[in-house]
Design a protein around this motif. Structure first.
Motif, PDB file in Angstrom:
ATOM      1  N   PRO A  77      10.647  -3.576  11.681  1.00  0.00           N
ATOM      2  CA  PRO A  77      11.595  -3.669  12.792  1.00  0.00           C
ATOM      3  C   PRO A  77      13.053  -3.568  12.363  1.00  0.00           C
ATOM      4  N   TRP A  78      13.379  -4.076  11.169  1.00  0.00           N
ATOM      5  CA  TRP A  78      14.771  -4.043  10.720  1.00  0.00           C
ATOM      6  C   TRP A  78      15.197  -2.645  10.263  1.00  0.00           C
ATOM      7  N   ASN A  79      14.247  -1.728  10.169  1.00  0.00           N
ATOM      8  CA  ASN A  79      14.580  -0.337   9.866  1.00  0.00           C
ATOM      9  C   ASN A  79      14.693   0.521  11.120  1.00  0.00           C
ATOM     10  N   ARG A  80      14.429  -0.061  12.278  1.00  0.00           N
ATOM     11  CA  ARG A  80      14.438   0.677  13.532  1.00  0.00           C
ATOM     12  C   ARG A  80      15.510   0.118  14.470  1.00  0.00           C
ATOM     13  N   VAL A  81      15.808   0.877  15.483  1.00  0.00           N
ATOM     14  CA  VAL A  81      16.785   0.476  16.501  1.00  0.00           C
ATOM     15  C   VAL A  81      16.084   0.427  17.847  1.00  0.00           C
ATOM     16  N   PHE A  82      16.268  -0.682  18.547  1.00  0.00           N
ATOM     17  CA  PHE A  82      15.688  -0.829  19.881  1.00  0.00           C
ATOM     18  C   PHE A  82      16.805  -1.192  20.843  1.00  0.00           C
ATOM     19  N   LEU A  83      17.123  -0.259  21.750  1.00  0.00           N
ATOM     20  CA  LEU A  83      18.161  -0.471  22.752  1.00  0.00           C
ATOM     21  C   LEU A  83      19.502  -0.829  22.114  1.00  0.00           C
ATOM     22  N   SER A  84      19.794  -0.133  21.008  1.00  0.00           N
ATOM     23  CA  SER A  84      21.057  -0.259  20.253  1.00  0.00           C
ATOM     24  C   SER A  84      21.168  -1.561  19.461  1.00  0.00           C
ATOM     25  N   TYR A  85      20.127  -2.368  19.455  1.00  0.00           N
ATOM     26  CA  TYR A  85      20.060  -3.562  18.613  1.00  0.00           C
ATOM     27  C   TYR A  85      19.149  -3.275  17.420  1.00  0.00           C
ATOM     28  N   SER A  86      19.388  -3.986  16.336  1.00  0.00           N
ATOM     29  CA  SER A  86      18.445  -4.049  15.235  1.00  0.00           C
ATOM     30  C   SER A  86      18.275  -5.525  14.892  1.00  0.00           C
ATOM     31  N   MET A  87      17.580  -5.825  13.825  1.00  0.00           N
ATOM     32  CA  MET A  87      17.422  -7.224  13.431  1.00  0.00           C
ATOM     33  C   MET A  87      17.327  -7.341  11.927  1.00  0.00           C
ATOM     34  N   THR A  88      17.572  -8.527  11.422  1.00  0.00           N
ATOM     35  CA  THR A  88      17.513  -8.773   9.983  1.00  0.00           C
ATOM     36  C   THR A  88      16.070  -9.002   9.562  1.00  0.00           C
ATOM     37  N   ARG A  89      15.841  -9.012   8.247  1.00  0.00           N
ATOM     38  CA  ARG A  89      14.477  -9.173   7.744  1.00  0.00           C
ATOM     39  C   ARG A  89      14.139 -10.627   7.413  1.00  0.00           C
ATOM     40  N   HIS A  90      14.946 -11.572   7.880  1.00  0.00           N
ATOM     41  CA  HIS A  90      14.664 -12.985   7.636  1.00  0.00           C
ATOM     42  C   HIS A  90      13.320 -13.394   8.255  1.00  0.00           C
ATOM     43  N   TYR A  91      12.823 -14.538   7.777  1.00  0.00           N
ATOM     44  CA  TYR A  91      11.582 -15.080   8.338  1.00  0.00           C
ATOM     45  C   TYR A  91      11.739 -15.297   9.840  1.00  0.00           C
ATOM     46  N   LYS A  92      12.892 -15.817  10.223  1.00  0.00           N
ATOM     47  CA  LYS A  92      13.264 -15.861  11.637  1.00  0.00           C
ATOM     48  C   LYS A  92      14.372 -14.833  11.821  1.00  0.00           C
ATOM     49  N   PRO A  93      14.008 -13.624  12.211  1.00  0.00           N
ATOM     50  CA  PRO A  93      14.988 -12.531  12.244  1.00  0.00           C
ATOM     51  C   PRO A  93      16.135 -12.798  13.195  1.00  0.00           C
TER      52      PRO A  93
END
Length: 467
Positions: free
Chosen positions: A310-326
């Protein structure tokens, strides 16, 4: 919406094609089993839909929304401002045509706009009259369909937003589903299969006059460079009815994913399915691609779809970090687009008072921040704040022009005479000076705060505190 004859005209119950003795032809007949699900008729929606659509109260609401949304003229070149006068004389005739199933929409005007990720998106701009009728149809049809739509669908629905979809996606990843099947439908709005869509619409909208009108809107031609081309597929974006029709079709995908027990989020034609392993993701990608092709006649854009983290993709102009709790963050491309939009405003600031430029910039900053208010990574906001202030300092430096003016303004803002003259005569360009110590001392953040510049970091801290 109308006055005079249009306001005083009585409703005509039963003035539909059902009472004419003629059975209109509706596209999609015989295609009811295309999706493999049985139709569940809605008895209360079986008749009288068109009468409800053209009722005075519904049309008044539709008229207000069309006027508020404004929009460009269609093929008839009628502006929104001319709609009221036109309806005052023509609405009685148009209303009777709608009730009798004799109304024919005009072609849409083709417009292509650049897409954020490259390429173009086609818009079909209906005439202002057809926008009014479509809006009235949407207001009556949406309550029939929306309550049965999937809880995982967030696009073009009342009370739902892109941010809700992003938050739901974050929860799926946090639960341990750290692979995403990112599905991008290839030219979805241009490829909608009419018979498939009409078979789904017929499940709840049983009024044959309404079905006939929807079919005509789907098949309305496209005007480009003076030539009208017939349309056999697609429901181009641009009309109020198109988003609802897209959700009616893609709800079949939602229901299929729910039946299979998948965790997913869908916003319009953007669908993300969350799984535990890459192997599972690849299996789901192959299976859903096949389902979309065979059952809904839709193609997956393989170059833009992927099974990835998920942190390598973009969803609705958001991304997320790879933390345990992203943590949610703004996608890099969204930052690039934001800067490009601000540059257009800032380029015009050379000959304006700096406060005027700030007042023109602020709405864009507020709107962008409002969309990304759920971002949890502050570094992007800090960087953008610094970049924007440097852009404004560059405007000031160029406005001051001569060395004498620059030295005088620097001294007025607290620099010593020696430092002011050294800075004013350093021979460097405006961008370098905008980032140099002397300009940061002369025009610190507090200087721009007093001028009313919206600070992304200040707003970020306020939102974080509120949450």
């Amino acid at each position: 919406m109308t006055t005079g004859a249009a306001e005083g005209r009585a409703e005509t119950p039963g003035a539909t094609s059902e009472g004419s003795g003629r059975k209109p032809r509706v596209a999609g007949r015989g295609a009811a089993n295309v999706t493999g699900r049985k139709a569940t008729p809605s008895p209360e929606a079986a008749t009288g839909l068109m009468a409800r659509i053209v009722s005075r109260g519904n049309m008044m609401v539709a008229y207000s929304r069309v006027m508020r949304n404004k929009g460009a003229p269609g093929v008839d070149e009628m502006p929104v401002t001319a709609l009221k006068g036109y309806l005052q004389t023509e609405w009685p005739r148009i209303r009777e045509e709608l009730l009798a199933g004799k109304y024919h929409p005009q072609p849409v005007r083709k417009v292509e706009i650049p897409k954020p990720g490259g390429g173009t998106r086609m818009l079909g701009i209906p005439t202002v009259l057809d926008r009014l009728i479509q809006q009235a149809m949407h207001q009556v049809l949406s309550p029939l369909f929306d309550p049965d739509f999937s809880e995982h669908s967030y696009g073009f629905r009342p009370g739902r937003s892109a941010q809700q979809a992003v938050k739901a996606a974050q929860k799926h990843v946090e639960s341990g589903l750290r692979w995403v099947v990112d599905i991008d439908l290839e030219k979805f709005f241009d490829r909608v299969h009419h018979d498939t869509l009409m078979s789904l619409v017929k499940r709840k909208a049983r009024d044959r006059v309404v079905l006939l009108l929807i079919d005509r809107y789907l098949k309305a031609g496209i005007l480009e460079r003076g030539l009208t081309t017939a349309r056999s597929e697609g429901t181009p974006q641009g009309g109020p009815l198109s988003p609802l029709l897209s959700n009616i079709l893609l709800d079949e995908l939602d229901k299929e994913l729910e039946t299979r027990g998948h965790k997913f989020c869908r916003y319009a034609d953007d669908a993300n399915i969350y799984v535990a392993t890459r192997t599972s993701g690849e299996r789901v990608m192959a299976s859903i691609t096949n389902y979309l092709s065979e059952r809904l006649k839709l193609a997956v854009n393989r170059s833009k779809s992927a099974v990835d983290r998920p942190w390598n993709r973009v969803f609705l102009s958001y991304s997320m970090t790879r933390h345990y709790k992203p943590r949610l963050t703004v996608a890099k491309k969204a930052v690039t687009r934001f800067k490009a939009g601000l540059r257009k405003v800032l380029r015009q600031g050379k000959g304006k008072n700096i406060q005027t430029t700030i007042e023109e910039t602020n709405p864009k900053v507020r709107g962008w921040l409002n969309y990304f208010r759920y971002s949890e990574v502050k570094g992007i906001f800090e960087e953008l704040d610094g970049w924007l202030r440097r852009k404004l300092r560059r405007i000031l430096w160029k406005q001051w022009k001569r060395s004498y003016t620059r030295a005088k303004n620097l001294m007025r803002r607290g620099l010593s005479e020696r430092n002011a003259w050294q800075s004013a005569t350093n021979g460097r360009g405006p961008w370098w000076n905008a980032g140099a110590v002397h300009m940061r001392l002369a025009t610190p953040k507090t200087y721009f705060d007093k001028l009313g510049l919206v600070s992304l970091m200040d707003q970020f801290h306020r939102l974080q505190h509120a949450s």
